[in-house]
Design a protein around this motif. Sequence first.
Motif, short mmCIF file in Angstrom:
data_model
loop_
_atom_site.label_atom_id
_atom_site.label_comp_id
_atom_site.label_asym_id
_atom_site.label_seq_id
_atom_site.Cartn_x
_atom_site.Cartn_y
_atom_site.Cartn_z
N ASP A 8 -18.86 1.43 -6.23
CA ASP A 8 -17.85 1.66 -7.27
C ASP A 8 -17.61 3.16 -7.47
N ARG A 9 -18.69 3.92 -7.44
CA ARG A 9 -18.56 5.37 -7.60
C ARG A 9 -17.76 5.99 -6.47
N ILE A 10 -18.00 5.50 -5.27
CA ILE A 10 -17.25 5.99 -4.11
C ILE A 10 -15.77 5.67 -4.25
N LEU A 11 -15.46 4.42 -4.63
CA LEU A 11 -14.06 4.00 -4.75
C LEU A 11 -13.36 4.74 -5.89
N ALA A 25 -3.57 4.89 -7.39
CA ALA A 25 -4.03 5.09 -6.02
C ALA A 25 -3.67 3.89 -5.15
N PHE A 26 -3.88 2.70 -5.69
CA PHE A 26 -3.53 1.48 -4.98
C PHE A 26 -2.05 1.47 -4.62
N THR A 27 -1.20 1.85 -5.58
CA THR A 27 0.25 1.84 -5.37
C THR A 27 0.65 2.84 -4.29
N ILE A 28 0.10 4.04 -4.35
CA ILE A 28 0.40 5.06 -3.35
C ILE A 28 -0.02 4.58 -1.96
N ALA A 29 -1.24 4.05 -1.87
CA ALA A 29 -1.75 3.58 -0.58
C ALA A 29 -0.92 2.44 -0.03
N LEU A 30 -0.51 1.54 -0.91
CA LEU A 30 0.26 0.36 -0.50
C LEU A 30 1.58 0.76 0.14
N TYR A 31 2.30 1.66 -0.52
CA TYR A 31 3.63 2.01 -0.03
C TYR A 31 3.57 3.05 1.09
N ALA A 32 2.61 3.92 1.06
CA ALA A 32 2.49 4.90 2.13
C ALA A 32 2.17 4.24 3.46
N THR A 76 -13.95 7.74 -6.74
CA THR A 76 -13.68 9.07 -6.19
C THR A 76 -12.47 9.02 -5.26
N VAL A 77 -12.41 8.00 -4.42
CA VAL A 77 -11.26 7.86 -3.52
C VAL A 77 -9.97 7.71 -4.32
N ALA A 78 -10.02 6.91 -5.39
CA ALA A 78 -8.84 6.71 -6.23
C ALA A 78 -8.37 8.03 -6.84
N GLU A 79 -9.30 8.86 -7.27
CA GLU A 79 -8.95 10.17 -7.82
C GLU A 79 -8.26 11.04 -6.77
N ILE A 80 -8.82 11.05 -5.57
CA ILE A 80 -8.26 11.87 -4.50
C ILE A 80 -6.84 11.42 -4.14
N ILE A 81 -6.65 10.11 -3.99
CA ILE A 81 -5.34 9.59 -3.62
C ILE A 81 -4.33 9.84 -4.74
N SER A 82 -4.77 9.70 -5.99
CA SER A 82 -3.87 9.91 -7.13
C SER A 82 -3.37 11.35 -7.18
N GLU A 83 -4.10 12.25 -6.55
CA GLU A 83 -3.67 13.64 -6.46
C GLU A 83 -2.68 13.87 -5.32
N GLY A 84 -2.37 12.79 -4.59
CA GLY A 84 -1.40 12.88 -3.50
C GLY A 84 -2.02 13.15 -2.15
N GLU A 119 -9.27 4.18 6.52
CA GLU A 119 -8.62 2.88 6.40
C GLU A 119 -9.48 1.89 5.61
N SER A 120 -10.81 1.98 5.80
CA SER A 120 -11.70 1.07 5.07
C SER A 120 -11.67 1.37 3.57
N PHE A 121 -11.47 2.62 3.19
CA PHE A 121 -11.30 2.98 1.79
C PHE A 121 -10.07 2.28 1.22
N LEU A 122 -8.96 2.39 1.96
CA LEU A 122 -7.69 1.83 1.49
C LEU A 122 -7.75 0.32 1.37
N GLU A 123 -8.38 -0.33 2.34
CA GLU A 123 -8.53 -1.78 2.29
C GLU A 123 -9.33 -2.20 1.06
N ALA A 124 -10.40 -1.47 0.78
CA ALA A 124 -11.25 -1.79 -0.37
C ALA A 124 -10.49 -1.58 -1.68
N LEU A 125 -9.69 -0.52 -1.75
CA LEU A 125 -8.90 -0.26 -2.94
C LEU A 125 -7.93 -1.41 -3.20
#
Length: 204
Positions: free
Chosen positions: A25-28, A115-122, A30-38, A67-73
Motif C-alpha cells: 500500500d505504501r508503494i502504491l 493517478a488512476f485516471t491519468i494512467a487509464l487515459y495515457a 507513492t506511485v499515485a503521488e508521482i503520477i498525480s504530479e504528471g 506497467e505492473s504499478f499501473l495495473e495495480a493502481l
Amino acid sequence: MSEGKSNRRAYTSPLRCNQKENTRDRILDTVAEIISEGRILDFSVKDVAVRAGISYGTVYRHFPTRESFLEALYEIASEIMDQSSPFNPQSLDDIPAMAEKTLEIFEERATLVQAFTIALYANNVKPKSRHQRDHKIQEMVMERNSRLSLGAARQITAIISNLYSSLTWATLRQRYGLNSNETADALNWALQTLIKDITRHEED
C-alpha cells in the motif's frame, strides 16, 4: 523430524502478511503521488523506492516494472469503486444521486483516483467494466424514449458516461478550479438536465 520441518515451513505469520500488505500500500501510495504530479512516463522502480523510503529489492519484488504499478493502481481503484459505489441504477433518474456519491469517494481518495485516471487515459485502457456500464446506460436511454435512433441513443449515452467519470471530475477540479461542492452541483445539474430532456428528444 522432517514432518516438523514441513509444518514450520507451511506456517504463515499474520503479522508478516500485514507487513507485506502495508508495504504494498505504501508503494502504491507513492506511485499515485508521482503520477498525480504528471510523471507517468518518466519514473522508475528506483524512483519509487527512494521516495517511499523502501529498498529497491523490496519494491521490485512487489512491482518489477512500471506497467505492473499501473495495473495495480487500476485494480485497487476499481475495487474501491465497486465496493463503495457499485453502478446499479434502476432507471436514469437514479444516476445523478449515484454520481454524487461517487464524487464523494473521488474526493476521499483524490490522489489515487487522479493517478488512476491519468494512467487509464495515457495508456488508452478500456476496462471491461466501463463497457458494461455504457451498455446499461444505453439500454435505459432507449427505454426512456423508444423513438430514439441507435445513433442518438449512443450520443446521449456517451455524454452521460463522460459526465459520470473520474476524468470529468478531475477536469472540473484541476482545469477550472471548482471545489468539491461546485463540482458536485455542476455535474448534478448537467445530468438532471440531460436526462429530463431525453423524453423530448426526437429525430429530425
